[in-house]
Write a protein that holds these residues in place. Structure first.
Motif, mmCIF file in Angstrom:
data_model
loop_
_atom_site.group_PDB
_atom_site.id
_atom_site.type_symbol
_atom_site.label_atom_id
_atom_site.label_comp_id
_atom_site.label_asym_id
_atom_site.label_seq_id
_atom_site.Cartn_x
_atom_site.Cartn_y
_atom_site.Cartn_z
ATOM 1 N N THR A 41 45.265 36.112 41.926
ATOM 2 C CA THR A 41 43.993 36.382 41.259
ATOM 3 C C THR A 41 42.809 35.651 41.878
ATOM 4 O OG1 THR A 41 44.430 34.703 39.589
ATOM 5 C CG2 THR A 41 45.022 36.967 39.051
ATOM 6 N N GLU A 45 38.693 36.974 42.068
ATOM 7 C CA GLU A 45 37.868 36.436 40.987
ATOM 8 C C GLU A 45 36.377 36.592 41.251
ATOM 9 O OE1 GLU A 45 39.342 32.463 40.526
ATOM 10 O OE2 GLU A 45 40.774 33.069 38.997
ATOM 11 N N THR A 48 32.763 40.743 40.620
ATOM 12 C CA THR A 48 32.261 40.724 39.244
ATOM 13 C C THR A 48 31.717 42.060 38.768
ATOM 14 O OG1 THR A 48 30.125 39.936 40.029
ATOM 15 C CG2 THR A 48 31.721 38.270 39.314
ATOM 16 N N GLU A 65 34.033 48.964 33.360
ATOM 17 C CA GLU A 65 34.005 47.520 33.610
ATOM 18 C C GLU A 65 34.920 47.199 34.789
ATOM 19 O OE1 GLU A 65 32.208 45.321 31.761
ATOM 20 O OE2 GLU A 65 31.424 46.973 30.572
ATOM 21 N N SER A 67 36.976 44.853 34.981
ATOM 22 C CA SER A 67 38.295 44.484 34.448
ATOM 23 C C SER A 67 39.159 45.701 34.120
ATOM 24 C CB SER A 67 38.149 43.617 33.196
ATOM 25 O OG SER A 67 37.495 44.345 32.169
ATOM 26 N N GLU A 68 38.557 46.900 34.088
ATOM 27 C CA GLU A 68 39.311 48.129 33.865
ATOM 28 C C GLU A 68 39.738 48.772 35.187
ATOM 29 O OE1 GLU A 68 37.037 49.542 29.803
ATOM 30 O OE2 GLU A 68 36.296 50.262 31.736
ATOM 31 N N MET A 71 42.811 44.899 37.713
ATOM 32 C CA MET A 71 43.540 44.337 36.582
ATOM 33 C C MET A 71 44.571 43.332 37.067
ATOM 34 S SD MET A 71 43.913 48.028 34.712
ATOM 35 C CE MET A 71 44.929 47.424 33.419
ATOM 36 N N LYS A 72 44.685 42.254 36.344
ATOM 37 C CA LYS A 72 45.664 41.223 36.677
ATOM 38 C C LYS A 72 46.893 41.427 35.805
ATOM 39 C CE LYS A 72 41.767 38.296 37.623
ATOM 40 N NZ LYS A 72 40.633 38.909 36.972
ATOM 41 N N LYS A 85 44.906 49.572 29.224
ATOM 42 C CA LYS A 85 43.667 48.810 29.438
ATOM 43 C C LYS A 85 42.837 49.246 30.631
ATOM 44 C CE LYS A 85 45.425 44.953 26.988
ATOM 45 N NZ LYS A 85 45.253 43.622 26.607
#
Length: 100
Positions: A41, A45, A48, A65, A67-68, A71-72, A85
């Motif tokens: 990760t 990171e 953004t 987003e 994060s969508e 994904m981790k 997710k």
């Protein structure tokens, strides 16, 4: 249809090289979702926001987003994360993931 492509990042690669490869794949629409192992990760990171090429989706009412998209997850969690997710699960209600 959804295509799954595996790309293995080698420990000898720099974080910037790994991040660059991931962003390049997303930017060129080569992949819809990237799953990053928890041990890797730190390489992503600093990502953004989604690439500019993806921001066109917001003009049709879809707010994606980062994060969508990135994904981790552990390998055993990957299928579940994609189905619950990811941006595809959130915004493409009619889309079904085989194996779910």
């Amino acid at each position: 249809r959804c295509c799954v492509t595996a790309t293995i990042c080698i420990d000898t690669e720099s974080s910037e090289a790994i991040k660059g490869r991931i962003v390049d794949l997303i930017e060129k629409f080569s992949v819809d979702i990237v799953i990053v192992a928890p041990a890797c990760t730190s390489s992503v990171e600093s990502v953004t926001e989604i690439p500019a090429s993806w921001k066109e989706a917001t003009t049709i009412g879809i707010d994606i987003e980062v994060s969508e998209v990135i994904m981790k997850a552990k390998p055993v969690e990957a299928l579940s994360m994609i189905g619950s997710k990811s941006w595809m699960a959130k915004h493409r209600i009619a889309w079904k993931l085989d194996g779910f």
